[in-house]
Design a protein around this motif. Structure first.
Motif, PDB file in Angstrom:
ATOM      1  N   MET A 112      44.391  35.502  42.290  1.00 49.95           N
ATOM      2  CA  MET A 112      43.464  36.234  41.426  1.00 49.95           C
ATOM      3  C   MET A 112      42.126  36.388  42.137  1.00 49.95           C
ATOM      4  SD  MET A 112      44.805  37.099  38.470  1.00 49.95           S
ATOM      5  CE  MET A 112      43.249  37.480  37.673  1.00 49.95           C
ATOM      6  N   LYS A 113      41.520  37.546  41.952  1.00 46.57           N
ATOM      7  CA  LYS A 113      40.186  37.786  42.505  1.00 46.57           C
ATOM      8  C   LYS A 113      39.148  37.391  41.458  1.00 46.57           C
ATOM      9  CE  LYS A 113      41.311  41.452  45.795  1.00 46.57           C
ATOM     10  NZ  LYS A 113      41.015  42.851  46.222  1.00 46.57           N
ATOM     11  N   ILE A 114      38.267  36.460  41.817  1.00 44.26           N
ATOM     12  CA  ILE A 114      37.255  35.963  40.898  1.00 44.26           C
ATOM     13  C   ILE A 114      35.872  36.363  41.421  1.00 44.26           C
ATOM     14  CG2 ILE A 114      36.311  33.941  39.741  1.00 44.26           C
ATOM     15  CD1 ILE A 114      39.247  34.604  39.048  1.00 44.26           C
ATOM     16  N   LEU A 115      35.139  37.085  40.597  1.00 39.54           N
ATOM     17  CA  LEU A 115      33.793  37.547  40.953  1.00 39.54           C
ATOM     18  C   LEU A 115      32.779  36.472  40.582  1.00 39.54           C
ATOM     19  CD1 LEU A 115      31.863  39.865  41.846  1.00 39.54           C
ATOM     20  CD2 LEU A 115      31.869  40.605  39.443  1.00 39.54           C
ATOM     21  N   LEU A 116      31.964  36.058  41.546  1.00 39.88           N
ATOM     22  CA  LEU A 116      30.972  35.013  41.311  1.00 39.88           C
ATOM     23  C   LEU A 116      29.630  35.580  40.875  1.00 39.88           C
ATOM     24  CD1 LEU A 116      31.707  32.598  44.301  1.00 39.88           C
ATOM     25  CD2 LEU A 116      32.657  32.575  41.980  1.00 39.88           C
ATOM     26  N   SER A 143      44.390  30.679  42.762  1.00 40.59           N
ATOM     27  CA  SER A 143      45.755  30.789  42.246  1.00 40.59           C
ATOM     28  C   SER A 143      45.683  31.128  40.762  1.00 40.59           C
ATOM     29  CB  SER A 143      46.507  29.474  42.451  1.00 40.59           C
ATOM     30  OG  SER A 143      45.900  28.437  41.696  1.00 40.59           O
ATOM     31  N   ALA A 144      46.776  31.648  40.232  1.00 44.00           N
ATOM     32  CA  ALA A 144      46.786  32.063  38.829  1.00 44.00           C
ATOM     33  C   ALA A 144      46.463  30.905  37.896  1.00 44.00           C
ATOM     34  CB  ALA A 144      48.140  32.675  38.474  1.00 44.00           C
ATOM     35  N   ASP A 145      47.036  29.727  38.158  1.00 44.58           N
ATOM     36  CA  ASP A 145      46.787  28.621  37.236  1.00 44.58           C
ATOM     37  C   ASP A 145      45.358  28.100  37.351  1.00 44.58           C
ATOM     38  OD1 ASP A 145      47.329  27.634  39.742  1.00 44.58           O
ATOM     39  OD2 ASP A 145      48.444  25.886  39.043  1.00 44.58           O
ATOM     40  N   GLU A 146      44.760  28.127  38.555  1.00 46.01           N
ATOM     41  CA  GLU A 146      43.363  27.725  38.699  1.00 46.01           C
ATOM     42  C   GLU A 146      42.441  28.686  37.950  1.00 46.01           C
ATOM     43  OE1 GLU A 146      42.998  25.614  43.059  1.00 46.01           O
ATOM     44  OE2 GLU A 146      43.162  27.795  42.982  1.00 46.01           O
ATOM     45  N   ALA A 147      42.705  29.981  38.085  1.00 42.76           N
ATOM     46  CA  ALA A 147      41.892  30.980  37.396  1.00 42.76           C
ATOM     47  C   ALA A 147      42.076  30.877  35.884  1.00 42.76           C
ATOM     48  CB  ALA A 147      42.281  32.381  37.888  1.00 42.76           C
TER      49      ALA A 147
END
Length: 434
Positions: free
Chosen positions: A265-269, A283-287
């Protein structure tokens, strides 16, 4: 069987005690008051501890909590409750029973609020078998849905569903279950961008749906144009949508399907307005864990546990590979007309189980009262209840699709009336009989 009784002798009590005097045999008023208080406290706290233990019955190893803090969480009655589920009854464990007499709780043609993507009869489904299955919990019964009670409870209040299209299906199902009791000129449904509002005017009540597939801000937040493959979710951004949820009395969250991209997953900070975007990969579960923690924090800060109720609906299964339940290779939910009969069938792979573990871990550590609606296993049996090919398509079908119906069958969403009405029966049960 011989009982292992505890006698005064075994406790070491001297039985040769003198008879008490008449003065000592009388209980003082102060002692009577103290005994009465102890009895009242044991009943009150006993009920509250029982309620807490039922909040997450499917998580086997919640972290230990100091008893005195647990009691402090629920010293008052549960909002909206009029009773409680009988001891030992797990409403989410059971089987599907064919029940011709019960039938659907409403007719598709009677509810004008169902989206054309869910009206299976209108779009050519040749049978109604999927409408005649009733969920039967093991060892107990599901309370009958009472539309009058639900509407009276919502008088002067707001109820909201927040999440993706699967949560919208549950929202529409509830509206269909209630709207017949409301005169035609006393109800309306309007959409304002991400928010859809059904108003019962003579009850001064609203039932609402808010489109937020990740709960957090994302590049998929447009309620109409959101088919984005390169999905980006902004970290710590739940208040972007959450400001629209404030003031509700009952809220039902869901988020799952959009996290299953099959890749990182791409996570914008930073912000979506930044020219140079700071993006990390998770990873999906971390996100997903990040989103769950944000949701729990938002609930803690914005929902009064003495007045409001919060629910979270678990993963809605898809049936895209019939080989998983013993069907032919290359098949899916298309042409399926009966639920699975194998009670040992366990839907989902490691990715899905990982997400369920995240839910268990986050909710288990939380002291926030969120009622978990575990619809995953019972819905996993219902390979017959999807919209399949019987829906209005976004685009015209190609000749290849028409020649091979399996290739375009929707095995994610559900026909209405149908399975999602049972989800609302379970919601009703947990709202009034926690």
């Amino acid at each position: 069987m011989r009982k292992n009784t505890i006698t005064p002798k075994r406790l070491g009590v001297n039985m040769q005690m003198k008879p008490p005097s008449s003065r000592s045999s009388r209980l003082s008023p102060l002692l009577l008051i103290l005994l009465a208080f102890i009895l009242f406290a044991s009943v009150l706290y006993g009920h509250n501890l029982l309620f807490i233990s039922r909040q997450h019955p499917h998580f086997s190893d919640p972290p230990a909590r100091p008893p005195e803090k647990v009691v402090r969480l629920q010293q008052k009655a549960v909002p909206f409750a009029i009773g409680r589920t009988e001891e030992g009854c797990d409403l989410f464990s059971g089987r599907w029973v064919r029940d011709e007499a019960a039938g659907p709780l409403y007719e598709e043609s009677e509810c004008p609020y169902i989206q054309p993507q869910l009206t299976c009869q209108e779009h050519g489904r040749p049978e109604k078998e999927y409408q005649h299955w009733r969920w039967q919990p093991d060892g107990c019964d599901l309370p009958k849905f009472n539309a009058s009670l639900m509407l009276e409870t919502l008088r002067g209040k707001r109820m909201m569903f927040v999440g993706d299209s699967l949560n919208r299906g549950q929202y529409v199902s509830l509206v269909c279950l209630l709207h017949r009791l409301i005169p035609q000129d006393a109800k309306s449904m309007e959409t304002f961008d991400s928010l859809t509002v059904f108003t019962a005017k003579n009850y001064n009540a609203t039932i609402e749906f808010y489109w937020a597939p990740f709960l957090l801000e994302s590049n998929s937040d447009n309620a109409v144009i959101h088919r984005i493959t390169d999905r980006i979710v902004r970290k710590g951004s739940i208040n972007k949508h959450g400001r629209n949820w404030k003031g509700v009395d009952i809220i039902v969250f869901n988020t799952y399907l959009w996290w299953m991209t099959g890749s990182k997953m791409k996570i914008l900070l930073g912000s979506f307005d930044d020219k140079v975007k700071d993006i990390v990969h998770m990873s999906a579960d971390e996100a997903y864990r990040m989103a769950m923690k944000s949701m729990v924090k938002w609930v803690k800060q914005n929902m009064d546990p003495n007045k409001t109720r919060v629910f979270f609906t678990s993963m809605s299964p898809s049936h895209t590979k019939s080989i998983e339940w013993g069907g032919r290779e290359g098949g899916n939910c298309y042409n399926e007309t009966r639920p699975m009969e194998d009670v040992m069938y366990d839907w989902g792979g490691e990715a899905e189980r990982s997400i369920m573990r995240v839910i268990g871990q986050v909710f288990g550590k939380s002291r926030v009262g969120i009622t978990f609606l575990n619809i995953t296993r019972l819905s996993g049996y219902r390979k017959d209840a999807h919209t399949s090919i019987y829906k209005k398509q976004w685009n015209p079908l190609t000749p290849q699709q028409l020649a091979n119906p399996t290739s375009y069958a929707d095995c994610v969403h559900w026909c209405l009336p149908g399975l999602q009405d049972t989800w609302n029966e379970l919601l009703f049960a947990k709202l009034f009989y926690p």
